[in-house]
Design a protein around this motif. Sequence first.
Motif, PDB file in Angstrom:
ATOM      1  N   GLU A 176      46.092   2.362 -15.057  1.00 36.45           N
ATOM      2  CA  GLU A 176      45.311   3.008 -13.987  1.00 36.45           C
ATOM      3  C   GLU A 176      45.584   2.459 -12.602  1.00 36.45           C
ATOM      4  O   GLU A 176      45.202   1.075 -12.310  1.00 36.45           O
ATOM      5  N   LEU A 212      44.329  -2.467 -17.576  1.00 32.98           N
ATOM      6  CA  LEU A 212      43.041  -2.645 -18.060  1.00 32.98           C
ATOM      7  C   LEU A 212      42.819  -2.940 -19.582  1.00 32.98           C
ATOM      8  O   LEU A 212      43.337  -1.976 -20.556  1.00 32.98           O
ATOM      9  N   PHE A 227      40.585  -3.950 -23.139  1.00 30.69           N
ATOM     10  CA  PHE A 227      39.262  -3.604 -23.996  1.00 30.69           C
ATOM     11  C   PHE A 227      39.235  -4.494 -25.085  1.00 30.69           C
ATOM     12  O   PHE A 227      40.344  -4.789 -25.779  1.00 30.69           O
ATOM     13  N   LYS A 271      37.129   1.520 -27.539  1.00 31.99           N
ATOM     14  CA  LYS A 271      36.591   1.452 -26.312  1.00 31.99           C
ATOM     15  C   LYS A 271      37.861   1.723 -25.362  1.00 31.99           C
ATOM     16  O   LYS A 271      37.292   2.358 -24.419  1.00 31.99           O
ATOM     17  N   ALA A 272      38.858   1.579 -25.498  1.00 31.85           N
ATOM     18  CA  ALA A 272      39.990   1.990 -24.721  1.00 31.85           C
ATOM     19  C   ALA A 272      40.014   3.300 -24.579  1.00 31.85           C
ATOM     20  O   ALA A 272      40.451   4.138 -23.581  1.00 31.85           O
ATOM     21  N   LYS A 282      37.810   5.532 -25.445  1.00 29.26           N
ATOM     22  CA  LYS A 282      36.596   6.273 -24.839  1.00 29.26           C
ATOM     23  C   LYS A 282      36.754   6.022 -23.244  1.00 29.26           C
ATOM     24  O   LYS A 282      36.510   7.091 -22.700  1.00 29.26           O
ATOM     25  N   TYR A 283      37.226   5.079 -22.593  1.00 31.81           N
ATOM     26  CA  TYR A 283      37.546   4.975 -21.241  1.00 31.81           C
ATOM     27  C   TYR A 283      38.526   5.891 -20.849  1.00 31.81           C
ATOM     28  O   TYR A 283      38.328   6.556 -19.732  1.00 31.81           O
ATOM     29  N   TYR A 284      39.575   5.989 -21.443  1.00 29.96           N
ATOM     30  CA  TYR A 284      40.424   6.900 -21.205  1.00 29.96           C
ATOM     31  C   TYR A 284      40.385   8.209 -21.139  1.00 29.96           C
ATOM     32  O   TYR A 284      40.665   9.058 -20.301  1.00 29.96           O
ATOM     33  N   ALA A 317      37.528   9.478 -20.973  1.00 29.42           N
ATOM     34  CA  ALA A 317      36.517   9.620 -19.579  1.00 29.42           C
ATOM     35  C   ALA A 317      36.963   9.840 -18.511  1.00 29.42           C
ATOM     36  O   ALA A 317      36.773  10.574 -17.523  1.00 29.42           O
ATOM     37  N   SER A 318      38.091   9.073 -18.329  1.00 30.05           N
ATOM     38  CA  SER A 318      38.873   9.083 -17.028  1.00 30.05           C
ATOM     39  C   SER A 318      39.694  10.204 -16.783  1.00 30.05           C
ATOM     40  O   SER A 318      40.074  10.585 -15.760  1.00 30.05           O
TER      41      SER A 318
END
Length: 219
Positions: free
Chosen positions: A195, A200, A202, A207-208, A210-212, A214-215
């Motif tokens: 990013e 980043l 995790f 978790k990775a 989920k973050y990706y 969401a982004s």
Amino acid sequence: MIHLENVCKSYPARMGRKSVINDVSIDFVPGRNTAIMGGNGAGKSTLMRLISGAEVPDSGKVERRASVSWPLGFRGGLHGSLTGRENLAFIARIYGRNYPDLLDFVEDFAEIGNYMQQPVRTYSSGMKARLSFGVSMAIQFDYYLIDEVIAVGDVSFKRKCKIVLSDRLKDSTVLLISHSTSIMKEFCQHGVVMENGRLLEFGSLNKAIKYYEASQGGA
């Protein structure tokens, strides 16, 4: 072990140089299969090329204390003017492998028939991917780098690709770029996200992901 320390990479652009990788430090440890996520242009493929040695960083260092494949999905590993067989002979010499054994495995795996005797530039993209995957799987690496392409062709051939990769990963580690969460979950336990030129980390693959997602607006 693959160790990156303060790695930076940029390319010429109209308004000067564009930074793609910005001060990335990470250890890819043996046995920890890692999915590399990020939006288009985030630097995932650039990171793979730096890890493989196909490109060198502007600054920082990349240390490889293990054998590392070329990025599967990266066409630079095949010379278009050479036939499939000639490419195999060249690769066999570079990696110190027995050419007849390499040829037998790849011809049986790739299933492209007489095209093995034709210049690679005459191949379709699918045939190049089959040959590239076959050559990569024919050589036992400590780390396999897979950029998007993990299985090509019909259902039967895709199943064969996954079977042979699963077999290789009994003794090796994969770094995988994919937009498919199912593929990531099938082969990886760890995840990182590229990013804005940063990497980043995790604690888990979920978790990775989920973050990706969401982004990317839930994509």
